[in-house]
Design an enzyme around this catalytic site. Structure first.
Site, PDB file in Angstrom:
ATOM      1  N   ASN A 264     -26.438 -34.964 -12.953  1.00  0.00           N
ATOM      2  CA  ASN A 264     -27.719 -35.681 -12.909  1.00  0.00           C
ATOM      3  C   ASN A 264     -27.672 -36.619 -11.708  1.00  0.00           C
ATOM      4  O   ASN A 264     -27.048 -37.672 -11.766  1.00  0.00           O
ATOM      5  CB  ASN A 264     -27.896 -36.469 -14.217  1.00  0.00           C
TER       6      ASN A 264
ATOM      7  N   LYS B 203     -29.930 -38.422 -10.473  1.00  0.00           N
ATOM      8  CA  LYS B 203     -30.828 -39.584 -10.570  1.00  0.00           C
ATOM      9  C   LYS B 203     -31.626 -39.702  -9.261  1.00  0.00           C
ATOM     10  O   LYS B 203     -31.999 -38.681  -8.703  1.00  0.00           O
ATOM     11  CB  LYS B 203     -30.029 -40.840 -10.904  1.00  0.00           C
TER      12      LYS B 203
ATOM     13  N   HIS C 202     -33.669 -39.204 -21.165  1.00  0.00           N
ATOM     14  CA  HIS C 202     -32.487 -39.856 -20.585  1.00  0.00           C
ATOM     15  C   HIS C 202     -32.597 -41.360 -20.808  1.00  0.00           C
ATOM     16  O   HIS C 202     -33.695 -41.922 -20.820  1.00  0.00           O
ATOM     17  CB  HIS C 202     -32.394 -39.539 -19.085  1.00  0.00           C
TER      18      HIS C 202
ATOM     19  N   GLU D 178     -32.212 -43.864 -18.995  1.00  0.00           N
ATOM     20  CA  GLU D 178     -32.981 -44.642 -18.004  1.00  0.00           C
ATOM     21  C   GLU D 178     -34.478 -44.442 -18.191  1.00  0.00           C
ATOM     22  O   GLU D 178     -35.268 -45.359 -17.950  1.00  0.00           O
ATOM     23  CB  GLU D 178     -32.517 -44.276 -16.585  1.00  0.00           C
TER      24      GLU D 178
ATOM     25  N   GLU E   2     -25.306 -39.662 -24.979  1.00  0.00           N
ATOM     26  CA  GLU E   2     -24.949 -40.571 -23.901  1.00  0.00           C
ATOM     27  C   GLU E   2     -25.088 -42.004 -24.401  1.00  0.00           C
ATOM     28  O   GLU E   2     -26.199 -42.559 -24.398  1.00  0.00           O
ATOM     29  CB  GLU E   2     -25.884 -40.371 -22.706  1.00  0.00           C
TER      30      GLU E   2
ATOM     31  N   GLY F 205     -22.927 -45.503 -16.278  1.00  0.00           N
ATOM     32  CA  GLY F 205     -22.830 -46.228 -15.014  1.00  0.00           C
ATOM     33  C   GLY F 205     -22.012 -47.504 -15.107  1.00  0.00           C
ATOM     34  O   GLY F 205     -22.023 -48.320 -14.184  1.00  0.00           O
TER      35      GLY F 205
ATOM     36  N   SER G 215     -20.174 -42.340 -17.669  1.00  0.00           N
ATOM     37  CA  SER G 215     -19.004 -42.642 -16.832  1.00  0.00           C
ATOM     38  C   SER G 215     -17.956 -41.525 -16.830  1.00  0.00           C
ATOM     39  O   SER G 215     -16.762 -41.793 -16.808  1.00  0.00           O
ATOM     40  CB  SER G 215     -18.376 -43.981 -17.252  1.00  0.00           C
TER      41      SER G 215
HETATM   42  P1  PGA Z   1     -22.928 -41.922 -15.281  1.00  0.00           P
HETATM   43  O1  PGA Z   1     -24.386 -41.428 -15.731  1.00  0.00           O
HETATM   44  O2  PGA Z   1     -22.049 -40.701 -15.227  1.00  0.00           O
HETATM   45  O3  PGA Z   1     -23.137 -42.537 -13.916  1.00  0.00           O
HETATM   46  O4  PGA Z   1     -22.459 -42.916 -16.296  1.00  0.00           O
HETATM   47  C1  PGA Z   1     -24.535 -40.446 -16.715  1.00  0.00           C
HETATM   48  C2  PGA Z   1     -26.000 -40.183 -16.928  1.00  0.00           C
HETATM   49  O5  PGA Z   1     -26.792 -41.109 -16.794  1.00  0.00           O
HETATM   50  O6  PGA Z   1     -26.423 -39.055 -17.239  1.00  0.00           O
END
Ligand code: PGA
Length: 254
Positions: A9, A11, A96, A98, A168, A174, A213
């Site tokens: 992903n 983003k 997701h 976000e 998640e 993140g 992460s």
């Molecule tokens: P990350 O994000 O690996 O940077 O923690 C995962 C995601 O948001 O799908």
């Protein structure tokens, strides 16, 4: 899709030019494999570039990070499932964290997006996960189950629909914090059991990915859990150099 499923992903990273360079480098270092499936979720403007780059590869699928539930109309800045499909997306990411926590997407809206993807003949990947506050308040299970039930509540023919799930935990996205494989397994087991109540034995076919992460140093340990069918990777998927070792993570069960 072959398990494990390794999903990138990006983003809001990698526009068309960077996406083309990424795909050239990644595909050069990743010859076709039949023991896993790769999904790339580029930003909408780079969907077509990535889809063209992957067009000869059955093991690499392209997906949209977000879709609107309407087919078309006055929704400035949005794209429909049909438009995403036209640009080469075969799957849509829905709910997701976000989208939920930065843009205020509700469970009901996630449900409409899953419905829209299915209506357009696209697969979808519904994301669920608790925030740190919810975890500390002992609400993890109730939050995850609510997101799951409401997210899937409108999908027609759920029993035969083409979908995946991703757990998640928001506190792990993140942040450098990763759920232990025990924590991830426990929630994956909960999700699968709820899914079994919804669609019976077909629930065994639905992949459940972990995200939060993930990097090349922890991907093998996470995939070693039989309950974890794949990984959804954000930060470590943006550069082909950090993504390639994750895509190639060795697994014992294939
Ligand atoms: P990350 O994000 O690996 O940077 O923690 C995962 C995601 O948001 O799908």
């Amino acid at each position: 899709m072959k398990r494990p499923i390794l999903a990138a992903n990006w983003k809001m990273n990698n526009g068309p030019t960077a996406a083309k360079s990424f795909m050239d480098a990644f595909l050069a270092g990743y010859p076709p494999r039949d023991d896993r499936t790769i999904i790339i979720f580029p930003p909408a403007v780079a969907l077509q570039v990535v889809a063209v780059a992957a067009s000869r590869r059955n093991d690499v699928i392209v997906g949209a990070q977000n879709i609107h539930w309407a087919q078309k109309g006055a929704f400035t800045g949005e794209i429909s499932a049909g438009m995403a499909r036209d640009a080469g997306a075969r799957i849509a990411l829905v709910g997701h964290s976000e989208r939920r926590h930065v843009f205020g997407e509700t469970d009901a809206q996630s449900g409409k997006k899953c419905e829209a993807a299915a209506r357009e003949g696209m697969a979808f990947m519904l994301c669920v996960g608790e925030t740190l506050d919810q975890r500390e308040a002992g609400e993890t299970e109730s939050v995850v189950l609510r997101q799951l039930r409401e997210g899937l509540s409108r999908t027609p023919n759920l029993i035969s629909a083409d979908f995946l799930l991703a757990y998640e935990p928001v506190w792990a996205i993140g942040t450098g914090l990763t759920a232990s494989s025990g924590d991830a397994s426990a929630i994956h087991t909960l999700v699968r059991s709820e899914l079994c109540d919804m669609i019976g034995t077909r629930s065994d076919e639905i992949p459940i990915l972990y995200g939060g992460s993930v990097n090349a140093g922890n991907s093998a340990a996470l995939l070693a859990s039989p309950e974890v069918d794949g990984l959804l990777v954000g930060g470590a998927s943006i550069e082909s150099s950090s993504w390639l070792p994750i895509a190639c993570t060795p697994v014992a069960y294939t």
